[in-house]
Write a protein that holds these residues in place. Structure first.
Motif, PDB file in Angstrom:
ATOM      1  N   ASN A   1       0.829  -1.215   0.000  1.00 16.57           N
ATOM      2  CA  ASN A   1       0.000   0.000   0.000  1.00 16.57           C
ATOM      3  C   ASN A   1       0.859   1.258   0.000  1.00 16.57           C
ATOM      4  OD1 ASN A   1      -2.699  -0.819  -0.166  1.00 16.57           O
ATOM      5  ND2 ASN A   1      -2.780  -1.323   2.001  1.00 16.57           N
ATOM      6  N   ALA A   2       1.954   1.227   0.753  1.00 20.39           N
ATOM      7  CA  ALA A   2       2.822   2.400   0.821  1.00 20.39           C
ATOM      8  C   ALA A   2       3.452   2.701  -0.533  1.00 20.39           C
ATOM      9  CB  ALA A   2       3.906   2.182   1.874  1.00 20.39           C
ATOM     10  N   ILE A   3       3.877   1.665  -1.247  1.00 19.29           N
ATOM     11  CA  ILE A   3       4.469   1.882  -2.569  1.00 19.29           C
ATOM     12  C   ILE A   3       3.427   2.432  -3.539  1.00 19.29           C
ATOM     13  CG2 ILE A   3       5.582   0.756  -4.528  1.00 19.29           C
ATOM     14  CD1 ILE A   3       6.735  -1.283  -2.555  1.00 19.29           C
ATOM     15  N   ALA A   4       2.225   1.845  -3.511  1.00 23.08           N
ATOM     16  CA  ALA A   4       1.160   2.342  -4.389  1.00 23.08           C
ATOM     17  C   ALA A   4       0.789   3.781  -4.046  1.00 23.08           C
ATOM     18  CB  ALA A   4      -0.067   1.431  -4.286  1.00 23.08           C
ATOM     19  N   ALA A   5       0.746   4.099  -2.750  1.00 20.66           N
ATOM     20  CA  ALA A   5       0.437   5.473  -2.331  1.00 20.66           C
ATOM     21  C   ALA A   5       1.532   6.435  -2.780  1.00 20.66           C
ATOM     22  CB  ALA A   5       0.259   5.533  -0.823  1.00 20.66           C
ATOM     23  N   ALA A   6       2.784   5.983  -2.753  1.00 23.64           N
ATOM     24  CA  ALA A   6       3.874   6.825  -3.235  1.00 23.64           C
ATOM     25  C   ALA A   6       3.728   7.104  -4.728  1.00 23.64           C
ATOM     26  CB  ALA A   6       5.218   6.152  -2.945  1.00 23.64           C
ATOM     27  N   VAL A   7       3.315   6.102  -5.481  1.00 25.04           N
ATOM     28  CA  VAL A   7       3.070   6.308  -6.921  1.00 25.04           C
ATOM     29  C   VAL A   7       1.962   7.338  -7.123  1.00 25.04           C
ATOM     30  CG1 VAL A   7       2.291   5.197  -9.058  1.00 25.04           C
ATOM     31  CG2 VAL A   7       3.884   4.010  -7.545  1.00 25.04           C
ATOM     32  N   LEU A   8       0.909   7.242  -6.314  1.00 27.36           N
ATOM     33  CA  LEU A   8      -0.185   8.216  -6.397  1.00 27.36           C
ATOM     34  C   LEU A   8       0.309   9.620  -6.041  1.00 27.36           C
ATOM     35  CD1 LEU A   8      -3.166   8.922  -6.774  1.00 27.36           C
ATOM     36  CD2 LEU A   8      -3.557   8.213  -4.405  1.00 27.36           C
ATOM     37  N   GLY A   9       1.150   9.722  -5.009  1.00 29.61           N
ATOM     38  CA  GLY A   9       1.699  11.017  -4.636  1.00 29.61           C
ATOM     39  C   GLY A   9       2.547  11.624  -5.737  1.00 29.61           C
ATOM     40  N   VAL A  10       3.376  10.811  -6.373  1.00 26.38           N
ATOM     41  CA  VAL A  10       4.187  11.304  -7.489  1.00 26.38           C
ATOM     42  C   VAL A  10       3.294  11.740  -8.648  1.00 26.38           C
ATOM     43  CG1 VAL A  10       5.880  10.616  -9.235  1.00 26.38           C
ATOM     44  CG2 VAL A  10       6.217   9.961  -6.853  1.00 26.38           C
ATOM     45  N   ALA A  11       2.241  10.983  -8.893  1.00 27.49           N
ATOM     46  CA  ALA A  11       1.304  11.349  -9.960  1.00 27.49           C
ATOM     47  C   ALA A  11       0.655  12.702  -9.679  1.00 27.49           C
ATOM     48  CB  ALA A  11       0.236  10.270 -10.119  1.00 27.49           C
TER      49      ALA A  11
END
Length: 529
Positions: free
Chosen positions: A188-198
């Protein structure tokens, strides 16, 4: 793929409350935004004037994106709600997929299911179908709700597909990150980081008018579907292809790992623990330090963005004599800049609330994974164990807010040749949000102690407070409804003296919630609820 439909029915039963709640919130935000804009700006001239104001402020475009058709109610609705609801759709998809894939492997349930006549890809396939179906239903309901208010059907359909398409792309992101690590929290943290970068790529692209950056983000694609403004239907295909490619990549990666493990191997710990790990507080710090570091870095980056853009807000009055006269009476363009920075600190406070909830609910994760019992079987009291994680949650939320406020102040200070003074000033403005953020930690603790199986309600409270803060004024909600959010009681810390009364009351409410949660945890069985 054998057994996929059976597992899909099981997932639908497990999420029969959670997914409808997500969809209702997202559709309701869009429908309510359209109705409020139609009421507040009934004339095209008013809407065009608002569009000119937005177009002159890169800071506003960084938050919500550009306006492609300010003359229509639909165009303003798309500007106001696309980014917010796309982020919510992405979160819904990510959490749903991780819950039914990596979390099932981590708890061992996937291995029990795999011992039956079930195909290797059935578990992730059911999760992907569930998330895809939720996004399709959400897109349909968005279309119906907007068209039902008299907005053009093609624009309503494009809006729904843009939000649903974003959810589909992040369905692929989540199922891919679930292959990388052995833990659901890390996935979840990695996916959330991708969302934050997006989000950052879209914000920077829209603020600096660098289209290349915005096109690198699925959130930017959602804006550039241009709902209600000469729709770009081919972008819907881009969503479909990107999501399918991510899902296909995840399927290939799943063949290269064992069940229960991730492609990135977990590092073995040292044979003997360090001397400092002899207390519950040290253990809580060891467990939460990685998350705190990631959140702090993210807040620092976002703070830099907000601080760099804040100076542009004062330029809105440059070509508007009437607005300039109003601002002069309020204290000049600096008053508008302070208002923008105060609003952004409020937004950071809400996001820090997510950290506070996550860090507090680490207690529930430790309990569910049966790691709490060995600790509590020693001379460690329950109160001491729970307070150790609460200390990490309360202290950590203050740290991440300080990181965001300090970097925002320094970035803004360099624009006006006052980095030290503005850094200290914005640090104070950020820390004013801490008591409201701690209230969310108190809610999470009370649920953990009293209703541990319903701790998801802490996240629901966060979403509710966010919606009240972002849409309460637009929807013209009664003051008592908006005041249900603790963030509604946080005083402005820029441009006027801070009233300590509301902060003390929030601190008192937080203390009551924390004490009640700790006391109820003392009285229930471990693994009970």
């Amino acid at each position: 793929m054998t057994g996929t439909l059976t597992l899909l029915r099981l997932a639908l039963r497990r999420d029969r409350i959670l997914l409808p709640a997500w969809i209702t919130v997202i559709v309701g935000v869009i429908a309510a935004s359209a109705a409020a804009i139609a009421e507040l700006y009934p004339h095209a001239g008013q809407r065009i004037a608002l569009g000119v104001t937005i177009g002159a402020a890169p800071a506003l475009q960084a938050l919500t994106g550009p306006v492609f058709d300010a003359a229509s109610v639909g165009g303003l609705t798309a500007w106001r709600a696309t980014t917010m609801t796309s982020v919510l759709a992405a979160l819904m998809s990510m959490l749903t997929v991780t819950r039914h894939t990596r979390a099932e492997e981590e708890t061992g349930r996937a291995e029990l299911i795999g011992a039956c006549a079930v195909g290797r890809q059935a578990v992730p396939a059911a999760a992907v179908l569930l998330a895809a179906g939720a996004n399709m239903l959400m897109a349909l309901l968005i279309t119906v709700s907007l068209a039902g208010q008299g907005l053009p059907l093609p624009g309503a359909l494009a809006f729904g597909l843009a939000v649903g398409g974003t959810g589909w792309v992040f369905t692929g992101v989540a199922v891919l990150t679930a292959q990388l690590t052995a833990h659901a929290r890390t996935a979840n943290a990695i996916a959330a980081a991708v969302l934050g970068v997006a989000f950052l790529l879209r914000a920077l692209g829209d603020a600096a008018k660098v289209e290349t950056l915005a096109w690198m983000s699925p959130l930017g694609w959602a804006q550039r579907v241009r709902a209600f403004a000469d729709e770009r239907w081919w972008l819907i295909t881009l969503f479909a292809v990107a999501g399918a490619a991510l899902v296909a990549g995840a399927a290939l990666l799943a063949r290269r790992r064992d069940l229960g493990s991730g492609l990135v191997p977990a590092r073995p710990g040292v044979p003997d623990a360090a001397p400092y790990l002899r207390s519950p507080m040290a253990l809580a710090w060891r467990l939460q330090r990685g998350s705190l570091l990631g959140w702090s870095v993210g807040f620092a980056v976002v703070g830099l963005l907000f601080g760099a853009l804040a100076h542009s807000v004062g330029d809105i009055a440059g070509d508007n004599p009437q607005l300039a006269a109003i601002l002069a009476a309020m204290g000049g363009a600096g008053a508008l800049t302070d208002t923008f920075l105060s609003a952004e600190m409020g937004l950071l406070g809400l996001v820090a609330g997510a950290y506070a909830v996550q860090a507090t609910l680490r207690l529930r994760d430790e309990e569910s994974a049966l790691r709490a019992e060995p600790v509590l079987a020693t001379a460690v009291a329950r109160r001491r164990w729970s307070l150790s994680h609460l200390g990490a949650a309360l202290g950590g939320s203050a740290v991440v807010l300080a990181a965001g406020g300090l970097t925002a102040g320094i970035a803004h200070g360099f624009r006006i040749d006052e980095p030290v003074g503005q850094g200290v000033r914005m640090l104070g403005a950020a820390l004013v949000q801490v008591p409201a953020t701690w209230t969310l930690a108190g809610i999470a603790m009370l649920l953990f102690g009293l209703l541990p199986r319903l701790t998801v309600l802490a996240w629901a409270a966060l979403v509710a407070f966010a919606l009240l803060g972002q849409l309460g004024e637009l929807l013209q909600l009664d003051d008592w409804v908006r005041n249900l959010s603790p963030f509604a009681h946080v005083p402005r810390a820029l441009g006027q003296p801070v009233d300590a009364g509301p902060l003390l009351w929030l601190g008192f409410v937080t203390a009551v919630l924390l004490l009640a949660g700790t006391a109820t945890f003392q009285r229930r069985d471990v693994q009970g609820g």
